[in-house]
Design an enzyme around this catalytic site. Structure first.
Site, PDB file in Angstrom:
ATOM      1  CD  GLU A  26      -2.871   5.405   6.868  1.00  0.00           C
ATOM      2  OE1 GLU A  26      -2.717   5.199   5.542  1.00  0.00           O
ATOM      3  OE2 GLU A  26      -1.818   4.985   7.524  1.00  0.00           O
TER       4      GLU A  26
ATOM      5  CD  GLU B   3      -3.278  -3.049   7.475  1.00  0.00           C
ATOM      6  OE1 GLU B   3      -2.134  -3.188   7.049  1.00  0.00           O
ATOM      7  OE2 GLU B   3      -4.085  -1.988   6.986  1.00  0.00           O
TER       8      GLU B   3
ATOM      9  CG  ASN C 231      -1.650   1.107   1.371  1.00  0.00           C
ATOM     10  OD1 ASN C 231      -1.935   2.059   0.517  1.00  0.00           O
ATOM     11  ND2 ASN C 231      -2.324   1.385   2.841  1.00  0.00           N
ATOM     12  CD1 TRP C 232       3.723   1.354  -2.742  1.00  0.00           C
ATOM     13  CD2 TRP C 232       3.442   1.968  -4.592  1.00  0.00           C
ATOM     14  NE1 TRP C 232       4.473   0.470  -3.657  1.00  0.00           N
ATOM     15  CE2 TRP C 232       4.387   0.916  -4.584  1.00  0.00           C
ATOM     16  CE3 TRP C 232       3.093   2.850  -5.913  1.00  0.00           C
ATOM     17  CZ2 TRP C 232       5.000   0.584  -6.087  1.00  0.00           C
ATOM     18  CZ3 TRP C 232       3.765   2.408  -7.164  1.00  0.00           C
ATOM     19  CH2 TRP C 232       4.793   1.040  -7.223  1.00  0.00           C
ATOM     20  CE  LYS C 233      -0.223   3.256   5.053  1.00  0.00           C
ATOM     21  NZ  LYS C 233      -0.117   3.061   6.396  1.00  0.00           N
TER      22      LYS C 233
ATOM     23  N   GLY D 121       2.429   2.047  10.884  1.00  0.00           N
ATOM     24  CA  GLY D 121       3.618   3.210  10.702  1.00  0.00           C
ATOM     25  C   GLY D 121       4.397   3.642  12.071  1.00  0.00           C
TER      26      GLY D 121
ATOM     27  CG  HIS E 161      -5.897   1.591   5.110  1.00  0.00           C
ATOM     28  ND1 HIS E 161      -5.347   2.693   6.087  1.00  0.00           N
ATOM     29  CD2 HIS E 161      -4.842   0.597   5.134  1.00  0.00           C
ATOM     30  CE1 HIS E 161      -3.887   2.170   6.571  1.00  0.00           C
ATOM     31  NE2 HIS E 161      -3.493   1.126   5.914  1.00  0.00           N
TER      32      HIS E 161
ATOM     33  CB  SER F 273       5.544  -1.873  12.003  1.00  0.00           C
ATOM     34  OG  SER F 273       5.000  -0.674  12.552  1.00  0.00           O
TER      35      SER F 273
ATOM     36  N   GLY G 209       2.815  -0.951   4.341  1.00  0.00           N
ATOM     37  CA  GLY G 209       2.646   0.338   3.864  1.00  0.00           C
ATOM     38  C   GLY G 209       4.129   0.795   3.417  1.00  0.00           C
ATOM     39  N   GLY G 210       4.796   1.512   4.496  1.00  0.00           N
ATOM     40  CA  GLY G 210       5.920   2.162   4.266  1.00  0.00           C
ATOM     41  C   GLY G 210       7.077   1.617   3.675  1.00  0.00           C
TER      42      GLY G 210
HETATM   43  P1  PGA Z   1       2.952   0.122   7.583  1.00  0.00           P
HETATM   44  O1  PGA Z   1       1.217   0.306   7.008  1.00  0.00           O
HETATM   45  O2  PGA Z   1       3.476  -1.174   6.864  1.00  0.00           O
HETATM   46  O3  PGA Z   1       3.547   1.309   7.236  1.00  0.00           O
HETATM   47  O4  PGA Z   1       3.089   0.047   9.060  1.00  0.00           O
HETATM   48  C1  PGA Z   1       0.756  -0.804   7.047  1.00  0.00           C
HETATM   49  C2  PGA Z   1      -0.813  -0.395   6.383  1.00  0.00           C
HETATM   50  O5  PGA Z   1      -1.179   0.843   6.478  1.00  0.00           O
HETATM   51  O6  PGA Z   1      -1.401  -0.853   5.389  1.00  0.00           O
END
Ligand code: PGA
Length: 248
Positions: free
Chosen positions: A97, A167, A9-11, A173, A95, A209, A230-231
């Site tokens: 967020e 999640e 997930n490149w957000k 994050g 998600h 993470s 994500g990151g």
């Molecule tokens: P993260 O994010 O790997 O940066 O913790 C995971 C996600 O939001 O899907």
């Protein structure tokens, strides 16, 4: 060992140029990642071109978010049907967020699940508790409520994938990944609940993470079908390191 999922997930981390560069590199190395179902979730602006690049490999794309109405006066939104037309295979729904920063409700999540299925996308339904809910031992209750409403009166098409990502909000994050044993307990709970709702066999992912140095602990656990990253997926070295650690 069965195939394991790696969804990136490149957000809003990568602009158009960086998205294409990352897609090109990872696509050119895709033969190194056997046994990994690798899906990338680029931004809306990079979606079309990243999808075209990946079409020359085994990699696929999904949308980070989409609206449930097919078309109309919804300024700023992109519909599920529009992403499908561009070649999307998956869509992230609910998600944390979206739920917490954009106040997306359980009901909206359910509307999106229905719309995704209608246009032929496979929804990746994200669930997870906040730090406060975790501290107050509310995790099971929160997850059960999120699952129950996401699947309320939904008829799952036969043969369509059913993917849920656990999640925990506090693990996203933060660098503070959830212990795999704790993830296992929640995955068992999700599986049990889904079995009462649908006949389809679910794929259940963990996210929060995940990095190259901890991914092994998740994918070697038989209750965890893969990871949503994500990151760690928005950088070529880290993405390749995670995919290589998962390759069979
Ligand atoms: P993260 O994010 O790997 O940066 O913790 C995971 C996600 O939001 O899907």
């Amino acid at each position: 060992m069965s195939e394991k999922y790696l969804f990136g997930n490149w957000k809003m981390y990568l602009n158009y140029e960086k998205s294409l560069a990352l897609a090109q590199t990872v696509a050119s190395r895709s033969s190194e990642f056997s046994g990994v179902v690798l899906g990338l979730f680029p931004s809306a602006v990079a979606f079309t071109d990243v999808t075209k690049i990946l079409q020359q490999s085994d990699l696929v794309t999904g949308a980070q978010n989409a609206h449930w109405v097919e078309e109309g006066g919804y300024t700023g939104e992109v519909s599920m049907a529009m992403y499908r037309e561009l070649g999307a295979r998956y869509v992230l729904i609910g998600h944390s967020e979206r739920r917490h920063l954009f106040h997306e409700t359980n009901h909206e999540v359910r509307q999106k699940v229905e719309a995704a299925l209608a246009v032929g996308l496979t929804p990746v339904i994200c669930v997870g508790e906040t730090e406060k809910e975790h501290a107050e031992n509310q995790t099971a209750l929160v997850i059960e409520t999120q699952i129950k409403s996401a699947f309320h009166n939904i008829v799952w098409p036969e043969g369509r994938g059913l993917i849920v990502a656990y999640e925990p909000v506090w693990a996203i994050g933060s660098g503070q990944a959830c212990d795999p044993i704790e993830v296992e307990k929640i995955h068992e709970l999700i599986k049990k609940q889904l079995a009462t709702l649908l006949p389809n066999k679910p794929v259940i992912l963990y996210g929060g993470s995940v990095k190259a140095d901890n991914v092994g602990a998740y994918i070697n656990n038989p209750t965890i079908d893969g990871v949503l990253v994500g990151g760690g997926s928005a950088n070529i070295d880290s993405l390749v390191a995670i995919a290589s650690a998962m390759a069979q």
